[in-house]
Design a protein around this motif. Structure first.
Motif, PDB file in Angstrom:
ATOM      1  N   LEU A  41     -27.023  36.219 -50.262  1.00  0.00           N
ATOM      2  CA  LEU A  41     -26.498  34.980 -49.685  1.00  0.00           C
ATOM      3  C   LEU A  41     -27.498  34.312 -48.751  1.00  0.00           C
ATOM      4  CD1 LEU A  41     -24.082  33.059 -49.280  1.00  0.00           C
ATOM      5  CD2 LEU A  41     -23.342  34.551 -47.409  1.00  0.00           C
TER       6      LEU A  41
ATOM      7  N   VAL B 195     -19.299  28.566 -46.683  1.00  0.00           N
ATOM      8  CA  VAL B 195     -20.739  28.370 -46.860  1.00  0.00           C
ATOM      9  C   VAL B 195     -21.032  26.883 -46.873  1.00  0.00           C
ATOM     10  CG1 VAL B 195     -22.727  28.738 -48.350  1.00  0.00           C
ATOM     11  CG2 VAL B 195     -20.985  30.530 -48.133  1.00  0.00           C
TER      12      VAL B 195
ATOM     13  N   VAL C 120     -25.218  31.465 -38.596  1.00  0.00           N
ATOM     14  CA  VAL C 120     -24.110  32.359 -38.912  1.00  0.00           C
ATOM     15  C   VAL C 120     -23.091  32.230 -37.791  1.00  0.00           C
ATOM     16  CG1 VAL C 120     -23.378  34.723 -39.349  1.00  0.00           C
ATOM     17  CG2 VAL C 120     -25.630  33.939 -40.137  1.00  0.00           C
TER      18      VAL C 120
ATOM     19  N   VAL D 116     -23.270  29.916 -42.623  1.00  0.00           N
ATOM     20  CA  VAL D 116     -22.259  30.833 -43.136  1.00  0.00           C
ATOM     21  C   VAL D 116     -21.197  30.967 -42.058  1.00  0.00           C
ATOM     22  CG1 VAL D 116     -21.764  33.155 -43.964  1.00  0.00           C
ATOM     23  CG2 VAL D 116     -23.974  32.095 -44.486  1.00  0.00           C
TER      24      VAL D 116
END
Length: 331
Positions: free
Chosen positions: A288, A306, A265, A296
């Motif tokens: 997700l 993404v 992330v 992400v």
């Protein structure tokens, strides 16, 4: 001659005759005056007497240049001290000599009633009592009188586990030491090495014991200094905190989260909390973080990027092809 039968001018010898120094009493006869009295009216002094006076004058001048009494002894002492000092420095024995003098002083102070009879030690958990006393310089021979409390405190603060310390001497024979320890806060990985750190970034241990394996892991240069503030934000999101494997500081500017399922992330430099709010909403609405993705990207405030895995990307491409074929067939 004056009217009283006295000379108008004092007699003076020429050549090598000595004269009386300035400031001498007028009625104190000098050797020159005595010679004048002895040979008054007899003409010049004999040659042997003139030579005698010259010899006496030279000896007197030489004696006047001699150092004052005791100077030779003082110089000898200074020479010996300088020699001993140089030998101690050259031979690396300065600490040994200093320790010897301290032992002598402690022995005398203990004999005078200043032996440390009781020690109160509070606070240490990670650092043992024996280690605290050794660092502070408290031994069986140490005296309370000669113990330097300030120096002992500074030595204690040099230990990474000790965040603060107080050393108090209670005369005549009690010593009180209070320790405030740092707490293990996180693990820090840099250049492939993992250390245990405190909340202020201090490295507590250069290795990881089993009891510290559950601590959060931060990675990268400078991460140890910024970990406390960043993890305080992450702790507000318990689901993300539970899924978090490591927090990685990128270029000492921003953080990436490495989740336990392998997803990265990517967070922005600022407004981290807002980005995490968006991530929580996406996970709640679209699951997700449960999909077959690699990363992400939340660095842009108006969109979410993404990155699919290779298999997910191939499956998506195949699905798009099949959709085009169906549309073509229907036509």
């Amino acid at each position: 001659m004056d009217g009283g039968g006295r000379l108008d001018q004092p007699l003076k010898w020429s050549g090598s005759a000595t004269t009386e120094p300035a400031g001498a009493p007028l009625d104190a006869p000098s050797s020159a005056h005595v010679a004048v009295d002895l040979y008054r009216g007899r003409g010049e002094r004999p040659a042997w007497l003139a030579a005698y006076y010259r010899l006496i004058g030279r000896r007197a001048a030489k004696f006047a240049r001699l150092p004052p009494p005791g100077l030779g002894i003082a110089a000898s002492i200074l020479l010996i001290a300088a020699t001993v000092g140089y030998g101690a420095v050259a031979g690396g024995h300065v600490n040994t000599i200093a320790d010897w003098f301290k032992d002598v002083g402690d022995t005398a102070a203990n004999a005078a009633g200043f032996r440390i009879a009781a020690i109160s030690l509070t606070g240490p958990k990670e650092v043992s009592r024996e280690e605290v006393l050794t660092i502070a310089g408290v031994t069986g021979r140490a005296s309370l009188l000669l113990l330097d409390a300030d120096a002992a405190r500074k030595r204690l603060l040099a230990n990474p586990w000790i965040g603060d310390a107080a050393v108090l001497k209670l005369y005549p024979d009690r010593l009180q030491i209070t320790i405030t320890e740092r707490q293990a806060f996180a693990l820090w990985q840099k250049d492939g090495r993992v250390s245990v750190i405190a909340a202020d970034g201090t490295v507590l241990e250069p290795f990881v014991e089993d009891r510290y394996l559950g601590l959060p892991l931060v990675v990268g240069r400078g991460a140890q200094q910024r970990a406390s503030d960043f993890l305080a934000v992450i702790d507000r999101y318990p689901d993300i905190r539970a899924a978090l494997r490591a927090s990685i500081l990128v270029a000492e500017r921003r953080w990436n989260l490495r989740l336990r399922n392998g997803i990265d992330v990517r967070l922005p430099e600022t407004n981290v909390a807002q980005a995490l709010d968006r991530l929580v909403a996406l996970e709640r609405e679209k699951k997700l973080l449960s999909r077959d993705i690699l990363a992400v990207d939340l660095r842009l405030p108006d969109r979410v990027g993404v990155l699919l895995s290779e298999a997910a990307a191939q499956a998506r491409e195949d699905a798009l092809k099949d959709g085009k074929k169906k549309k073509g067939g229907d036509a």
